[in-house]
Enzyme design. Structure first.
Site, mmCIF file in Angstrom:
data_model
loop_
_atom_site.group_PDB
_atom_site.id
_atom_site.type_symbol
_atom_site.label_atom_id
_atom_site.label_comp_id
_atom_site.label_asym_id
_atom_site.label_seq_id
_atom_site.Cartn_x
_atom_site.Cartn_y
_atom_site.Cartn_z
ATOM 1 C CE LYS A 82 -3.653 -23.028 17.114
ATOM 2 N NZ LYS A 82 -4.942 -23.738 17.371
ATOM 3 C CB SER A 157 -7.486 -21.114 16.982
ATOM 4 O OG SER A 157 -7.163 -22.363 17.562
ATOM 5 C CB SER A 181 -9.025 -24.919 16.858
ATOM 6 O OG SER A 181 -9.732 -23.859 17.449
#
Length: 481
Positions: A82, A157, A181
């Site tokens: 990420k 997220s 997330s």
């Protein structure tokens, strides 16, 4: 020559081939890169393509193995990282244009641990601005789409991570979770994940110029999103390896002591006033039946007030965010994200001053209640969201939108405030008007017992099947819209 179907293999299946030499690391990585090239243009899950350096690393692994080096447990497994976590030489942009040139001087512990285990990073995945939405879009890299269809948000997220792994871009996807997330993208895309408990996975970004707020430190964790529970059992022991840069990491083995059979599971459908959708209820009933069939003792039992703990925790976090982060959001955030944060502060009125300190102290009270409850029930099976996953940009639609996206997700952020492990696993493929959509349930576990939660995920998965299979059929049939 690379088998064009190699990208379909799980991390467990891949390592059974790469560690013996039946499949080269280069072959495994090339297959995932080919898959990424084929499907990522429609998804925008990976926003930085690392194909060239990935193939160089894979070839180096093959040479080392041929020279007698012992392959690691994740030898040749293609993974994604990420973009809010440091990877040496790459920007830790966090979806914010002002941070697009923040180049990491070194790898974060999770990146280092994965690479030490033999994994190969093929790309970096998208996140919303500041990694603080349950949807994934930003002005730097744009919107990520859910491979099930554009009528469903990919979650956030770690939305890029969830979309990537379920589309076959890498066998494992790194993500993180301060309020859901990891679990939001797992639920959106039909993936499997476990939010580790506090202190389980070492965390730190070498590029950061200041320490995060105390609640952010206590609630945020690093983890992985996968297509199968067995891949979590394979990969998490490598992710939790100690790193001295995280002074609060707890070096506990992945596997804990066996519990007396049968393992007791508290089962609840209580949504604390939010309407429980029939498809979510059906998924919960299926999960209960699957666990019962696998030998668990599932009993209806109400855990300590998750609504109170969750709302208290998130209001405290919003107090910290308002004090320490709002200025950055106002200065560097887009107008949509500033508007979303304004509604966050309405949905979760921030605690301030003495009251914030009192609520932070009360965290131990809630955690103690759950610790005592879990003496009898080591696992808790509950909803994750009370309704099927929401549409893209639902959180931009004012108070009602934020309430549907985040306000009702108390089972999610309560686990962050408590510091407990919580897994997410699909238990049903719902046939909804807009098309098929996975429905995930949550399994919380005793402190340090992520392995128990993943075992329960495996039991549910064994009966429900892996959601990647119908998804891949839909994608090949042109079912994305």
């Amino acid at each position: 020559m690379t088998n064009p179907e190699t990208w379909r293999l799980s991390a467990t299946e891949l390592t059974q081939l790469t560690r013996t030499g039946d499949l080269s690391a280069e072959g495994a990585v090339q297959a995932s890169i080919d898959r990424m090239n084929a499907v990522n243009p429609a998804l925008n899950a990976v926003v930085e393509d690392l194909s060239a350096e990935a193939l160089d690393r894979a070839r180096a692994l093959d040479i080392a193995r041929a020279g007698g080096a012992v392959p690691g447990p994740l030898h040749g497994v293609p993974v994604t990282i990420k973009i809010n976590v440091d990877q040496k030489g790459h920007a830790t942009s966090n979806g914010v244009p002002a941070l697009k040139d923040l180049i990491a001087p070194a790898d974060a512990p999770v990146v280092e641990n994965l690479q030490k285990a033999g994994a190969v990073v093929i790309g970096r995945t998208n996140t919303p601005e500041f990694s603080f939405r349950a949807d994934t879009d930003n002005p730097l890299h744009g919107r990520t789409h859910n491979p099930w269809g554009r009528h469903i948000s990919p979650g956030g997220s770690s939305g890029g991570a969830g979309a990537a792994v379920m589309a076959g871009i890498g066998a494992l996807a790194h993500g993180n979770d301060i309020g859901g997330s990891l679990r939001f993208p797992a639920a959106a895309n039909g993936a499997v994940t476990v939010k580790p408990g506090l202190g389980r996975v070492p965390a730190w970004n070498p590029s950061q110029s200041a320490e995060r707020g105390l609640l952010a430190q206590l609630m945020s964790v690093q983890g992985l999103i996968a297509r199968s529970a067995e891949d979590l059992h394979l990969s998490m022991p490598s992710l939790i390896a100690a790193d001295p840069r995280d002074p609060f990491h707890v070096p506990v083995p992945w596997r804990g002591e066996a519990l007396n059979d049968p393992v007791k599971v508290a089962f609840t459908k209580n949504t604390h006033g939010y309407e429980l959708h029939p498809e979510v209820e059906a998924a919960l009933d299926f999960a209960r039946e699957a666990l019962t069939g696998a030998g668990y003792l599932v009993e209806e039992a109400e855990p300590p007030n998750v609504f109170e703990a969750g709302r208290t925790g998130y209001r405290a976090l919003m107090g910290e965010i308002h004090a320490l982060m709002k200025g950055d959001v106002d200065a560097a955030g887009s107008q949509p994200v500033r508007d979303i944060f304004a509604v966050y502060f309405q949905e979760f009125p921030p605690f301030t001053g003495d009251e914030l300190l009192q609520m932070m102290a009360k965290r131990t009270h809630y955690a103690r209640q759950w610790s005592l409850f879990m003496e009898e029930y080591p696992l808790v099976l509950s909803p994750f969201l009370p309704q099927p996953f929401f549409k893209p940009d639902r959180d931009t639609e004012g108070a009602e939108g934020v309430h549907e996206v985040l306000g009702c997700a108390v089972y999610s952020y309560a686990m962050n405030f408590l510091g407990l492990p919580a897994a997410s696993v699909p238990a049903r493929l719902a046939q909804l008007p807009n098309g098929p959509q996975p429905i995930n349930v949550q399994i919380a576990a005793r402190r340090w017992r992520e392995d128990l939660a993943v075992d329960a995920c495996a039991a549910i998965e064994a009966r429900a099947g892996r959601m990647c299979l119908p998804l891949w059929h839909q994608m090949q049939a042109g079912g994305r819209s």
